[in-house]
Design an enzyme around this catalytic site. Sequence first.
Site: not given
Ligand code: MRU
Length: 364
Positions: A49, A250, A209, A51, A260-261
């Site tokens: 997981r 993302d 996370q 991006a 983002n998350k």
């Molecule tokens: O659902 P996830 O765990 O893939 O979400 C990840 C995020 O939101 C990160 O902040 C984003 O992908 C940036 S990773 C460098």
Amino acid sequence: MPVKTIEWVGGQDGVARMIDQTLLPAELKYLDVKDVETMWEAIKTLRIRGAPAIGIAAAFGVYLAVRNTPGDDYAAFKAELDRAADYLGSARPTAVNLFWALRRIQNLAAAHTHEPVPAIQARILDEAKRMIDEDNTVCRAIGEFGLQTLLEQPRRTSTTERPLTVLTHCNAGGLATAQWGTALAPIYLAAERGILIHVYVDETRPLLQGARITAWELQQAGIPVTLITDNMAAAVMAQGRIDAVIVGTDRVAANGDVANKIGTLGVAILAKEFGVPFYVAAPTSSIDMQLESGDLIPIEERKAEEVTEGFGRRTAPVGVAVYNPAFDVTPHRYVTALITENGVLRPPYTEALNRLFTPTTAGM
Ligand code: MRU
């Protein structure tokens, strides 16, 4: 040095080896992925997981799909390539890096149609491996620009004796990329250089996370970390404990809006209220100049059980309606700066992003 999130092991008949992040922090276990279906499942269920890591995984996924197509049948190879790209692209909609990586592999294949199929297959594997090296370079550059930015800004809590204290949300660390992370890259660099640094980590409901992954990887690296639940962010900012917020993304739209998350938007609004700078580490592979603004970014919705049984036991009544968007969009007005591998962008973002993607004519 942070652990490697994903790597290729062996030759053309090798495997994509990745940490199964669903098992962290209890267990550090590697998963060897040998076929495209397993790769799709790994992306969908967040075994891998973040991006940039998803993009790299998808590139290996395409290779796994096409590596056994007959060497003398270009049509079969091309059909499988396109099928695999569509299939992997269906795993998660928000991180643009997934589509960026798939397009890159498809463009590579299209540029070498005159070559025999086995040569194109080998090129695809090389390209996927190259993405790991490039990701490391990009993340280190984001680390340099990010650290410089953090050190330049006026400090609220810290002095030269007290650590620079940042808050982050979710995981944009090594485990979200090949190795170094985006938002955590400046933190790793600071630690390498002996700069005192302390990270507050939001737990990041519903899938934790922050607690499971960011807290784990910072602890592994020996970096001081304090875990808080998401609803404590306001209090720690109000208490003046935080010098800056830094998160990943993302997808960034052409006007600087940032997906983002889920929960990032709340953190950004709080940061503005308390006068704390809000930085977004954004590799150019996460910037989508095709989308004018953040409201056009597709937001993944995930299953209700992540909210109702996220801790392994039911925490909500059976049958309750649940809304579970995995990401939110922070309007660009809350973003103090976007930290890319090519430099730090500040408002107005439409102009800054246009300049970033306009090829320079210098030296021509
Ligand atoms: O659902 P996830 O765990 O893939 O979400 C990840 C995020 O939101 C990160 O902040 C984003 O992908 C940036 S990773 C460098």
